[in-house]
Scaffold this motif. Sequence first.
Motif, PDB file in Angstrom:
ATOM      1  N   ASN A 108      25.927  23.814 -21.247  1.00  0.00           N
ATOM      2  CA  ASN A 108      25.899  22.405 -20.842  1.00  0.00           C
ATOM      3  C   ASN A 108      24.802  21.603 -21.536  1.00  0.00           C
ATOM      4  N   VAL A 109      23.829  22.270 -22.083  1.00  0.00           N
ATOM      5  CA  VAL A 109      22.680  21.577 -22.673  1.00  0.00           C
ATOM      6  C   VAL A 109      22.309  22.255 -23.991  1.00  0.00           C
ATOM      7  N   SER A 146      24.748  17.207 -15.163  1.00  0.00           N
ATOM      8  CA  SER A 146      25.575  16.025 -15.456  1.00  0.00           C
ATOM      9  C   SER A 146      26.353  16.156 -16.758  1.00  0.00           C
ATOM     10  N   ALA A 147      26.348  17.355 -17.343  1.00  0.00           N
ATOM     11  CA  ALA A 147      27.046  17.562 -18.611  1.00  0.00           C
ATOM     12  C   ALA A 147      28.030  18.715 -18.481  1.00  0.00           C
ATOM     13  N   SER A 148      28.708  19.004 -19.561  1.00  0.00           N
ATOM     14  CA  SER A 148      29.703  20.077 -19.559  1.00  0.00           C
ATOM     15  C   SER A 148      29.694  20.748 -20.929  1.00  0.00           C
ATOM     16  N   PRO A 149      30.274  21.941 -21.039  1.00  0.00           N
ATOM     17  CA  PRO A 149      30.329  22.604 -22.348  1.00  0.00           C
ATOM     18  C   PRO A 149      31.066  21.778 -23.402  1.00  0.00           C
ATOM     19  N   ASP A 150      32.059  20.970 -22.964  1.00  0.00           N
ATOM     20  CA  ASP A 150      32.793  20.138 -23.915  1.00  0.00           C
ATOM     21  C   ASP A 150      31.931  19.000 -24.446  1.00  0.00           C
TER      22      ASP A 150
END
Length: 604
Positions: free
Chosen positions: A406-407, A511-515
């Motif tokens: 995610n980061v 607040s993020a995702s692997p994509d």
Amino acid sequence: RDSVCVLVMSSATTVKGLSRVLQRARDFVLQARAGTTTLPQTHVQLVAGNESCDLDTFACTLAMAWHYDQLQASKEEDGVISLPILHVKRQDLALRTEVMYVLNRFGIPVQDLVCMDEVDLDHVLQFHSVESTLVDHNSPSGIMKKLSPTVTTVFDHHQDVNDNFPLLKSKTLEMVGSCSSLVTLHLLKHHDRLDTAVAAALLSAILSDTVNLDASKGRTLPDDVEAATRLLEVLGESIQQDELFRCVITAKCDTTGLTTTQKLRKDLKMFSVGPVRVGIPAILCTFEDLITEPGAMLDLDLFMSNNNLELLLIMSAIFSPDSPIVRTVGLYTLPSLCNTPWFAHVKQSLEAQQIVPFTVNEAFHAVSNVKDFYVYHQPPLPSRKAVLPMVKDIISNTPIGTNTANVKVLGITGPMGAGKSTALKVLQENGFQVIDADKVCHDAYQAGTETTQTIASLFGDTVLTLDGSVDRKRLSQQIFNDERKRKQLTNVVWPIVANHTLSAIEAAATSASPDQPALLCVEGALLFASGRHLMCDETWLVTAPADTIMQRLLARGMAKEEIQLRQQAQCFDQQKATYTVSNSGTLKDFEAALRTRLEAFTSS
């Protein structure tokens, strides 16, 4: 006789053979340092031990140098010199108290020894044909890595690292109690008689390493017994085994008058695994004696900084000739790394593998009141020789960076004027959020904060402005030329910056995702020194030619003296950087190099 340690034997016990080797080596080194070599020797048979330079390494180094000298003398070859190098600085040799005892007792002149800081190794390798022998280790470290292409012979009793030595002819590697046993048996195959001082040094090392050949301690193998027995035959009635062991151990355990730093340097091994540098000192005192003295923890932190260490695994051994060994282990990291996933993983892995059995020494913690210093005590603990490969394996398998899809966190560092600002601008243009260490400090220095109160208690109210915030200029003036005060300040500030970084990474991950991973940049001139590089998935060291940097900073209005002082205070370990990005050309070239590197990072 058993209770008295004889410091100096009759001068008749010192055979001229070793003295000749040491004097010729010393003369050769002095001329090499002067940049000229008028001696006729053209081939150097170099012998180097490990960086702990304990009694075993010392004895093996001198013994093999004597061996090579004797071989060449028998062949009547004049163009060869034996060069034993002790992998220790001259100033630290006195800390090896058992080595100094053997030197004094057996008449080996300390002034004739060659220490690593006295050798111009580049000159020797450039102007002479060199063959190197490694004793008591099989993987050169530090400046001795330069010897790798010249290594032909290895004698060791540690786990094989399998370094690639293109000229290797012979490797004797057996897990005996003492490397001196292997060297002794090798020498006795080639020589009818041994130099008395060489034989005595080898015997002293074997007895020390095997606890006087006590099989119950699990450190004595048949080769150790055979080597010691044959050395006693060589030395005859001039040496009594029990008396020699007692005296060597007494000398080894004598830490009278040593500071915390000196106790740590006395028997120290260091190694690097990627961007992580680890120190494993063996100390001969309790942890209460080591770090409960006033200022001792600050000394410990300075020791880590001055050696560029992220992790300390301190192995304490308390023993006497008539008592069982009591082993204790202390685990410590930089204050800024205490709360990181990296240190948590290392600590858990050590405990899980029973390298450090998880039994807290309650007595230590009751008297020390030291936070984040983990002391364990539960016999039997393994020796350092057994611990070293295990720790290397754990560090190799401990994730560095965020360890989440995610980061992505990129670390940027480099000297003033190299181009960090340009690099940060390119990153921000490509969607990176910059974690500014300077801004974090600025916020922490405001009036009424816990940080400001701590700084005032350490450095006085004179470092505060009228509104109660920290006056950074006054603070800088007070600490700039005082190493201990600088370390006091970084011990306050670096954990704050580190915790802020960890919080920012955690917030971004939620607040993020692997994509669409969040992109963060951790910047700072002291990125490596603070340990924050271990929070990054990749680190870049921005560099530029020294004269270019000077011209840029002079153009900003800085005085040359100020620039030089600031440069001296900065240290950048290129080995800890994932990549080095050079800013030696045009701005366009630099930005292009940054974008190329950035594309590879974001797509990985």
